[in-house]
Design a protein around this motif. Structure first.
Motif, mmCIF file in Angstrom:
data_model
loop_
_atom_site.group_PDB
_atom_site.id
_atom_site.type_symbol
_atom_site.label_atom_id
_atom_site.label_comp_id
_atom_site.label_asym_id
_atom_site.label_seq_id
_atom_site.Cartn_x
_atom_site.Cartn_y
_atom_site.Cartn_z
ATOM 1 N N ARG A 1 0.835 -1.212 0.000
ATOM 2 C CA ARG A 1 0.000 0.000 0.000
ATOM 3 C C ARG A 1 0.870 1.262 0.000
ATOM 4 O O ARG A 1 0.546 2.249 -0.657
ATOM 5 C CB ARG A 1 -0.921 -0.018 1.219
ATOM 6 N N PHE A 2 1.969 1.211 0.755
ATOM 7 C CA PHE A 2 2.865 2.373 0.794
ATOM 8 C C PHE A 2 3.428 2.662 -0.596
ATOM 9 O O PHE A 2 3.440 3.824 -1.049
ATOM 10 C CB PHE A 2 4.006 2.116 1.785
ATOM 11 N N ILE A 3 3.910 1.634 -1.283
ATOM 12 C CA ILE A 3 4.479 1.819 -2.615
ATOM 13 C C ILE A 3 3.412 2.315 -3.592
ATOM 14 O O ILE A 3 3.658 3.202 -4.418
ATOM 15 C CB ILE A 3 5.096 0.507 -3.128
ATOM 16 N N GLU A 4 2.215 1.779 -3.476
ATOM 17 C CA GLU A 4 1.123 2.189 -4.363
ATOM 18 C C GLU A 4 0.770 3.665 -4.157
ATOM 19 O O GLU A 4 0.590 4.412 -5.126
ATOM 20 C CB GLU A 4 -0.093 1.311 -4.099
ATOM 21 N N LEU B 1 6.300 -1.676 -11.395
ATOM 22 C CA LEU B 1 6.171 -1.540 -9.955
ATOM 23 C C LEU B 1 4.757 -1.871 -9.490
ATOM 24 O O LEU B 1 4.552 -2.547 -8.485
ATOM 25 C CB LEU B 1 6.557 -0.124 -9.538
ATOM 26 N N LEU B 2 3.770 -1.381 -10.220
ATOM 27 C CA LEU B 2 2.383 -1.653 -9.849
ATOM 28 C C LEU B 2 2.047 -3.135 -9.996
ATOM 29 O O LEU B 2 1.243 -3.680 -9.226
ATOM 30 C CB LEU B 2 1.446 -0.803 -10.708
ATOM 31 N N GLU B 3 2.666 -3.798 -10.961
ATOM 32 C CA GLU B 3 2.458 -5.239 -11.105
ATOM 33 C C GLU B 3 3.016 -5.984 -9.892
ATOM 34 O O GLU B 3 2.388 -6.907 -9.368
ATOM 35 C CB GLU B 3 3.134 -5.744 -12.380
ATOM 36 N N LEU C 1 10.582 -8.826 -6.737
ATOM 37 C CA LEU C 1 10.582 -7.409 -6.383
ATOM 38 C C LEU C 1 11.929 -6.786 -6.727
ATOM 39 O O LEU C 1 12.970 -7.446 -6.640
ATOM 40 C CB LEU C 1 10.319 -7.226 -4.886
ATOM 41 N N PRO C 2 11.923 -5.503 -7.118
ATOM 42 C CA PRO C 2 13.197 -4.826 -7.392
ATOM 43 C C PRO C 2 14.007 -4.655 -6.107
ATOM 44 O O PRO C 2 13.447 -4.450 -5.020
ATOM 45 C CB PRO C 2 12.762 -3.471 -7.957
#
Length: 276
Positions: A145-148, A162-164, A206-207
């Motif tokens: 959620r934070f990344i989104e 990233l969203l994927e 994940l990156p």
């Protein structure tokens, strides 16, 4: 025998006359600077009856003024308006503060240094948000959620990738994470098993690092800072977070750049330090 009030004119004379009728003979006293006082003999009281705006106002001999500015443009404008030959600025890099001593003393000319303009640079909301997460681990759903929510601050990897990854994080909440493997593309692949889907196995990639573009201080242009992925496997649960790379170096560089800009715009010298 009652004596006549002295220097009775206008409103003061009227008040004196009323006082005579009420309780005795008052006296009106004028000072050298023009103040007028009505003295009552009974009880030794007095009332100031100086007419409005009739006394010269004493002007201060020095400027005693401390101003708090809220952005760089305000500091520059204030210094430009009041600066003198002896003006000097002090840049406190630890506190992100710039103090302009407008009336600083000269080499052989003392000064009380009472006229100052202070700018305490506020951090941007973006900087505060990422610094709050810096070095901390969250449950995978909270991290997703934070990344989104803060995806606009991330310039790499691409938003679509990233969203994927975020969607995968949100979808794999009930799996049992086993181990992490670094891929050839320098990503982190978290292997898991899912007992709810007939013991299927899979991986969540994940990156390992993000490139952020965000302003350090409010109102300033964004600067680049890298964030490395941090993780921990705890009894099948995945905890995720980020670590900002050399965040304090980035902040100090942004502060020095602002100080340089202020000096160029005002022509007033700066010393890195604190003024008492």
């Amino acid at each position: 025998m009652a004596k006549e009030p002295i220097n009775t004119t206008g409103e003061a004379a009227t008040i004196a006359d009323l006082a005579v009728r009420a309780q005795g003979v008052p006296s009106i006293i004028k000072t050298d600077d023009g103040q007028v006082f009505l003295l009552h003999p009974a009880g030794y009281d007095y009332v100031e009856v100086t007419p409005d705006n009739s006394v010269p106002v004493l002007q201060p001999k020095i400027i005693d003024q401390a101003v708090t500015l809220q952005n760089v443009d305000a500091l520059v404008a204030y210094v430009e308006r009041f600066k003198g030959e002896a003006s000097l600025m002090f840049a406190d890099i630890e506190a992100s503060r710039i103090v302009a001593a407008i009336d600083y003393h000269g080499k052989d000319e003392p000064s009380l240094v009472k006229h100052r303009g202070t700018l305490a640079l506020p951090f941007s909301e973006e900087w505060k948000i990422w610094r709050e997460l810096d070095g901390k681990l969250q449950q995978q759903l909270d991290f997703a959620r934070f990344i989104e929510e803060n995806n606009p601050d991330i310039s790499a990897p691409p938003a679509a990738d990233l969203l994927e990854a975020v969607r995968d994080l949100q979808a794999r909440r009930q799996v049992n994470f086993i181990k992490a493997v670094r891929t050839s593309s320098d990503n982190e692949n978290f292997e898991f098993s899912d007992e709810t889907e007939a013991r299927t196995r899979g991986g969540l990639e994940l990156p390992t690092q993000f490139v952020l573009h965000l302003p350090v201080y409010f109102g300033e242009p964004p600067t680049e800072i890298r964030a490395f992925l941090r993780w921990r496997l705890d009894e099948g649960k995945l905890w995720l977070g980020i670590k900002l790379h050399r965040a304090e170096h980035v902040r100090q560089a942004a502060f020095r750049q602002i100080v340089t800009s202020v000096v160029e715009r005002t022509g007033v010298d700066v010393i890195f330090g604190k003024i008492g």
